[in-house]
Design a protein around this motif. Structure first.
Motif, PDB file in Angstrom:
ATOM      1  N   CYS A 106      32.432 -13.290   7.056  1.00  0.00           N
ATOM      2  CA  CYS A 106      33.348 -13.116   7.979  1.00  0.00           C
ATOM      3  C   CYS A 106      34.693 -13.320   7.247  1.00  0.00           C
ATOM      4  O   CYS A 106      34.731 -14.420   6.632  1.00  0.00           O
ATOM      5  CB  CYS A 106      33.442 -13.947   9.281  1.00  0.00           C
ATOM      6  SG  CYS A 106      31.692 -13.772  10.073  1.00  0.00           S
ATOM      7  N   SER A 121      33.776 -18.132  15.467  1.00  0.00           N
ATOM      8  CA  SER A 121      34.313 -18.858  14.310  1.00  0.00           C
ATOM      9  C   SER A 121      35.699 -19.220  14.339  1.00  0.00           C
ATOM     10  O   SER A 121      36.322 -20.229  14.048  1.00  0.00           O
ATOM     11  CB  SER A 121      33.706 -18.890  12.853  1.00  0.00           C
ATOM     12  OG  SER A 121      32.318 -18.874  12.860  1.00  0.00           O
ATOM     13  N   ASP A 163      34.132 -17.429   7.226  1.00  0.00           N
ATOM     14  CA  ASP A 163      32.807 -18.143   7.740  1.00  0.00           C
ATOM     15  C   ASP A 163      31.530 -17.056   7.006  1.00  0.00           C
ATOM     16  O   ASP A 163      31.665 -15.995   6.800  1.00  0.00           O
ATOM     17  CB  ASP A 163      32.502 -18.297   8.963  1.00  0.00           C
ATOM     18  CG  ASP A 163      31.868 -19.346   9.383  1.00  0.00           C
ATOM     19  OD1 ASP A 163      30.909 -19.878   8.584  1.00  0.00           O
ATOM     20  OD2 ASP A 163      31.690 -19.884  10.589  1.00  0.00           O
ATOM     21  N   MET A 179      29.052 -15.336  15.208  1.00  0.00           N
ATOM     22  CA  MET A 179      30.166 -15.955  14.077  1.00  0.00           C
ATOM     23  C   MET A 179      31.192 -15.514  14.496  1.00  0.00           C
ATOM     24  O   MET A 179      32.446 -16.048  13.896  1.00  0.00           O
ATOM     25  CB  MET A 179      29.605 -14.765  13.142  1.00  0.00           C
ATOM     26  CG  MET A 179      28.203 -15.252  12.439  1.00  0.00           C
ATOM     27  SD  MET A 179      28.188 -17.050  11.807  1.00  0.00           S
ATOM     28  CE  MET A 179      29.424 -16.968  10.370  1.00  0.00           C
ATOM     29  N   GLU A 225      23.830 -12.869  16.764  1.00  0.00           N
ATOM     30  CA  GLU A 225      24.202 -13.597  15.621  1.00  0.00           C
ATOM     31  C   GLU A 225      25.748 -13.188  15.278  1.00  0.00           C
ATOM     32  O   GLU A 225      26.591 -13.993  14.874  1.00  0.00           O
ATOM     33  CB  GLU A 225      23.209 -13.282  14.539  1.00  0.00           C
ATOM     34  CG  GLU A 225      21.855 -13.690  14.637  1.00  0.00           C
ATOM     35  CD  GLU A 225      21.798 -15.083  14.561  1.00  0.00           C
ATOM     36  OE1 GLU A 225      22.479 -16.083  14.031  1.00  0.00           O
ATOM     37  OE2 GLU A 225      20.450 -15.540  14.889  1.00  0.00           O
ATOM     38  N   SER A 271      27.062 -16.672   7.589  1.00  0.00           N
ATOM     39  CA  SER A 271      25.600 -17.167   8.222  1.00  0.00           C
ATOM     40  C   SER A 271      24.594 -16.641   7.243  1.00  0.00           C
ATOM     41  O   SER A 271      24.865 -15.481   6.878  1.00  0.00           O
ATOM     42  CB  SER A 271      25.743 -16.971   9.539  1.00  0.00           C
ATOM     43  OG  SER A 271      25.512 -15.785   9.888  1.00  0.00           O
ATOM     44  N   LYS A 327      24.112 -22.355  10.818  1.00  0.00           N
ATOM     45  CA  LYS A 327      24.471 -21.096  10.180  1.00  0.00           C
ATOM     46  C   LYS A 327      23.847 -20.843   9.002  1.00  0.00           C
ATOM     47  O   LYS A 327      23.941 -19.820   8.267  1.00  0.00           O
ATOM     48  CB  LYS A 327      26.131 -21.210   9.896  1.00  0.00           C
ATOM     49  CG  LYS A 327      27.094 -20.999  10.987  1.00  0.00           C
ATOM     50  CD  LYS A 327      28.503 -21.374  10.999  1.00  0.00           C
ATOM     51  CE  LYS A 327      29.231 -21.023  12.265  1.00  0.00           C
ATOM     52  NZ  LYS A 327      30.594 -21.548  12.082  1.00  0.00           N
TER      53      LYS A 327
END
Lengths: 83, 145
Positions: B104, B28, B82, B25, B21, B84, B8
């Protein structure tokens, strides 16, 4: 040996991306700058004018930091990542 | 174009798929209720000059370390689920993807705040440099707003 790495415009000024100095087991950054100034006075001037940040082993340090044999010193011009 | 991978935090030459991408995510957590995306792209002009070439250089190890720190701090401080971060290096064409940050969370507010913070922090702490070639010549950009 201490490794000094150059990036971006500093790499162009130096004409290389790194060099190594044997300055004993422990030394100061001032002594490293002195060694650099022997061949690259232009870069030594930028360091003294505080136009460059310095990282030791991937973390930014103050200019009075002590460095040790085996350390990697990076001279970092202002960053411009992102977009 | 490269799909999302397990990592990530990435610095890579290859382009990335924004859709892939985001989909990566979303996996997650099933509790994600809001996602904010910042996509930085190659601009055609710089200070009124037309850009002929864009290149990014980074300090390996340190750049990855700083991006990982931004991700960890962002998740902790903003209460995200999360985050990235992907940054490209090497030659970039005008209009191409440069950087992608995905935050996120359960709700939108923390993802907006964290995303803005993360790109500012990236610019401040991450050793990546941009070289622009314009009609006036080549210049290493010293700072960008």
């Amino acid at each position: 040996m201490i490794t000094v790495k150059y990036f971006a415009n500093l790499k162009q000024i130096a004409g290389k991306d790194e060099e190594r100095f044997d300055l004993g087991k422990e030394t100061t950054l001032d002594q490293v700058w002195e060694a650099i100034s022997q061949t690259l006075p232009q870069i030594a001037t930028l360091i003294k004018e505080k136009k460059i940040m310095v990282a030791v082993n991937y973390d930014v340090v103050s200019l009075d930091a002590v460095v040790h044999d085996g350390d990697e010193i990076a001279l970092l011009p202002p960053f411009s990542g992102g977009s | 174009m490269r799909s999302a991978t397990e990592s990530k935090v990435r610095i890579q030459k290859e382009d990335f798929s924004v859709t892939d991408e985001i989909e990566f995510m979303k996996k997650s957590s099933r509790n994600i209720g809001g996602i904010t995306v910042f996509l930085g792209t190659g601009r055609e002009t710089s200070k009124g000059e037309k850009i002929a070439d864009l290149n990014f250089e980074h300090y390996p190890q340190m750049a990855e370390k700083k991006l990982a720190e931004i991700r960890e701090k962002g998740i902790a401080d903003f209460g995200l689920i999360d985050m990235s971060i992907v940054h490209r290096i090497g030659h970039i064409d005008i209009g191409d993807n440069i950087v992608l940050i995905i935050t996120c969370g359960e709700h939108r507010q923390e993802t907006f705040k964290a995303c803005e913070w993360a790109i500012s922090e990236l610019k401040r702490t991450t050793p990546i440099w941009k070289r622009e070639t314009t009609t006036k010549g080549e210049v290493w950009v010293q700072a960008t707003p």
